[in-house]
Design a protein around this motif. Structure first.
Motif, mmCIF file in Angstrom:
data_model
loop_
_atom_site.group_PDB
_atom_site.id
_atom_site.type_symbol
_atom_site.label_atom_id
_atom_site.label_comp_id
_atom_site.label_asym_id
_atom_site.label_seq_id
_atom_site.Cartn_x
_atom_site.Cartn_y
_atom_site.Cartn_z
ATOM 1 N N GLY A 48 0.791 -1.225 0.000
ATOM 2 C CA GLY A 48 0.000 0.000 0.000
ATOM 3 C C GLY A 48 0.820 1.270 0.000
ATOM 4 N N LYS A 49 2.147 1.136 0.011
ATOM 5 C CA LYS A 49 3.033 2.296 -0.014
ATOM 6 C C LYS A 49 3.727 2.388 -1.373
ATOM 7 C CE LYS A 49 2.609 3.277 4.475
ATOM 8 N NZ LYS A 49 2.099 4.561 5.013
ATOM 9 N N ARG A 50 4.164 3.572 -1.712
ATOM 10 C CA ARG A 50 4.879 3.738 -2.974
ATOM 11 C C ARG A 50 6.188 2.935 -2.924
ATOM 12 N NH1 ARG A 50 5.943 7.960 0.250
ATOM 13 N NH2 ARG A 50 8.105 8.654 0.461
ATOM 14 N N PRO A 51 6.597 2.366 -4.050
ATOM 15 C CA PRO A 51 7.843 1.582 -4.057
ATOM 16 C C PRO A 51 9.039 2.440 -3.648
ATOM 17 C CG PRO A 51 6.568 1.192 -6.045
ATOM 18 C CD PRO A 51 5.923 2.352 -5.348
ATOM 19 N N LEU A 52 9.982 1.817 -2.982
ATOM 20 C CA LEU A 52 11.208 2.492 -2.580
ATOM 21 C C LEU A 52 12.119 2.641 -3.797
ATOM 22 C CD1 LEU A 52 11.808 0.531 0.726
ATOM 23 C CD2 LEU A 52 11.046 2.911 0.551
ATOM 24 N N LYS A 60 19.847 1.765 3.241
ATOM 25 C CA LYS A 60 19.014 1.497 4.416
ATOM 26 C C LYS A 60 18.388 0.114 4.358
ATOM 27 C CE LYS A 60 17.979 6.352 5.428
ATOM 28 N NZ LYS A 60 18.877 6.938 4.410
ATOM 29 N N LEU A 61 17.966 -0.302 3.160
ATOM 30 C CA LEU A 61 17.430 -1.651 3.018
ATOM 31 C C LEU A 61 18.503 -2.700 3.308
ATOM 32 C CD1 LEU A 61 15.188 -1.252 -0.155
ATOM 33 C CD2 LEU A 61 14.414 -1.864 2.154
ATOM 34 N N THR A 62 19.716 -2.431 2.862
ATOM 35 C CA THR A 62 20.827 -3.344 3.145
ATOM 36 C C THR A 62 21.064 -3.452 4.640
ATOM 37 O OG1 THR A 62 21.918 -2.853 1.030
ATOM 38 C CG2 THR A 62 23.291 -3.781 2.774
ATOM 39 N N TRP A 63 21.061 -2.320 5.337
ATOM 40 C CA TRP A 63 21.251 -2.327 6.792
ATOM 41 C C TRP A 63 20.157 -3.125 7.488
ATOM 42 C CZ3 TRP A 63 21.848 3.727 6.990
ATOM 43 C CH2 TRP A 63 23.044 4.082 6.354
ATOM 44 N N CYS A 85 8.766 -0.442 8.024
ATOM 45 C CA CYS A 85 7.836 0.401 7.271
ATOM 46 C C CYS A 85 7.611 1.733 7.985
ATOM 47 C CB CYS A 85 6.513 -0.335 7.072
ATOM 48 S SG CYS A 85 6.658 -1.763 5.960
ATOM 49 N N TRP A 86 7.574 1.680 9.307
ATOM 50 C CA TRP A 86 7.396 2.907 10.085
ATOM 51 C C TRP A 86 8.576 3.864 9.888
ATOM 52 C CZ3 TRP A 86 10.366 4.621 14.362
ATOM 53 C CH2 TRP A 86 9.846 5.742 15.017
ATOM 54 N N ILE A 87 9.779 3.335 9.972
ATOM 55 C CA ILE A 87 10.956 4.202 9.917
ATOM 56 C C ILE A 87 11.218 4.694 8.485
ATOM 57 C CG2 ILE A 87 12.760 2.443 9.517
ATOM 58 C CD1 ILE A 87 14.440 3.900 11.644
ATOM 59 N N LEU A 88 10.849 3.908 7.476
ATOM 60 C CA LEU A 88 11.100 4.296 6.089
ATOM 61 C C LEU A 88 10.061 5.278 5.547
ATOM 62 C CD1 LEU A 88 12.134 0.836 4.593
ATOM 63 C CD2 LEU A 88 13.627 2.818 4.910
ATOM 64 N N ALA A 96 14.082 8.087 8.586
ATOM 65 C CA ALA A 96 14.365 7.920 7.161
ATOM 66 C C ALA A 96 15.459 8.847 6.660
ATOM 67 C CB ALA A 96 13.083 8.136 6.353
ATOM 68 N N SER A 97 15.639 9.981 7.329
ATOM 69 C CA SER A 97 16.637 10.950 6.876
ATOM 70 C C SER A 97 18.049 10.627 7.354
ATOM 71 C CB SER A 97 16.250 12.350 7.363
ATOM 72 O OG SER A 97 16.202 12.385 8.781
ATOM 73 N N ARG A 98 18.206 9.627 8.193
ATOM 74 C CA ARG A 98 19.534 9.316 8.735
ATOM 75 C C ARG A 98 20.370 8.546 7.728
ATOM 76 N NH1 ARG A 98 18.504 7.549 15.089
ATOM 77 N NH2 ARG A 98 17.534 9.513 15.712
#
Length: 359
Positions: A48-52, A60-63, A85-88, A96-98
């Motif tokens: 339901g969210k836009r693709p990353l 970030k996904l790797t981490w 999902c919350w943090i992204l 998300a900005s980190r």
């Protein structure tokens, strides 16, 4: 044949012995896990969210994959998935900005802990002094708030560099499993999660990687299974309090390698077998409580020689004690003596003592 002077041979022997000593001191290096590959499914992690974007969110996904693994992260019902999902998507300001891996995963791990111990069940955290606070965020100690840095969340203590050094979360009605993601908190020194309803086995990875922790207090919970031998990695540990759980099996001999240990409390578990003589290597140990387990045999004489041991408690009371010990400071009647009586006696004064009162 080239002749060698005695002095030359001495120098060679000394140098060689130094190399051998250094080699013995060096631990086996842990093999690094291969870097995870970002797949299309990871870019569509949250339904339901836009693709990353692979370029923007790839690191970030790797981490996240390194911290939790593919199966756990992509399982939509998992606390890890929900926290990711919350943090992204939602936590734009603080998460998300980190671009710093350690600080990004720090917030992710704490968010995972929060979701794992609340939203996966029907229990709300029992925030102290919350009744007089009108704000719902304050009532929840700011946990899960996108407006507050995690160092402002209740029970989280950070250093000047905003890295978590202490978790003080006792008596909060937490339940669920203890998550392995807390292992990313590299600066953590003090962990107190006592008197909650946490269950399951103690995560091997957690004990293996929290190498800077000085105090680990997990007593009065519902942990079961063996105490993992990975506890040997916690070389700076000074206080290990695990009483009031359901831990079983033998007491790991590797506990004797924790040279900084001062307090070891294993009371009221299901540990069985002989008490390891390796505990006699703990020169700084001052408090050891082993009573109300299924331990048998004779208390190792090595413990009698420990210079700083002031309190030693075991099931050594009565004519047929479970543990024979003539130098214990407090002896109790254990759970296998055929009676339901629970009694502990100070062996110096002969008076009954309540061992729980001091805990």
């Amino acid at each position: 044949m080239v002749s060698r002077s005695p002095l030359f041979l001495v120098v060679v022997l000394l140098a060689t012995s130094g190399w051998v000593a250094d080699a013995k001191k060096k631990k086996k290096t842990k093999p690094k896990d291969p870097k995870p590959t970002i797949l299309p499914k990871h870019l569509q992690l949250c339904a339901g969210k836009r693709p990353l974007n692979a370029k923007r969110h790839g690191s970030k996904l790797t981490w996240l994959l390194e911290a939790s693994g593919d199966a756990t992260l992509t399982f939509s019902s998992s606390s890890q998935h929900q926290a990711a999902c919350w943090i992204l998507y939602d936590d734009v300001k603080h998460g998300a900005s980190r671009n710093n891996k350690e600080l990004f995963l720090q917030r992710y791990a704490l968010a995972t802990l929060y979701i794992s111990t609340t939203k996966s069940n029907t229990t709300d955290w029992d925030w102290p002094l919350a009744a007089d606070e009108p704000s719902a965020l304050i009532t929840k100690g700011h946990w899960g708030s996108t407006k507050h840095h995690e160092c402002k969340w209740y029970g989280v203590h950070c250093d000047w560099n905003n890295k978590v050094v202490r978790l003080d979360l006792g008596f909060l009605k937490l339940d669920g499993l203890l998550i392995r993601e807390l292992s990313v908190l590299n600066s953590l020194k003090d962990v107190d999660l006592h008197a909650n309803d946490l269950q399951g086995v103690l995560p091997n990875k957690l004990l293996d990687e929290l190498v800077n922790v000085r105090a680990l207090r997990l007593h009065m919970n519902g942990f079961f299974g063996n105490l993992p031998i990975e506890v040997e990695s916690m070389e700076k540990l000074q206080e290990l309090i695990l009483f009031g759980n359901y831990l079983s099996g033998a007491i790991p001999t590797v506990l004797g390698d924790l040279s900084q240990l001062e307090t070891l409390d294993l009371y009221a578990n299901n540990f069985a077998g002989k008490i390891p003589s390796h505990l006699g290597k703990l020169k700084k140990l001052s408090y050891l409580d082993l009573h109300d387990n299924d331990l048998t045999g004779t208390m190792p004489s090595e413990l009698k020689k420990l210079p700083n041991l002031k309190t030693l408690v075991a099931d050594c009371l009565g004519p047929k004690p479970e543990v024979r010990c003539d130098f214990c400071t407090i002896c109790c009647k254990g759970q296998m003596d055929g009676t339901y009586e629970r009694k502990c006696v100070d062996m110096k004064s002969g008076k009954d003592v309540n061992t729980n009162a001091a805990k």
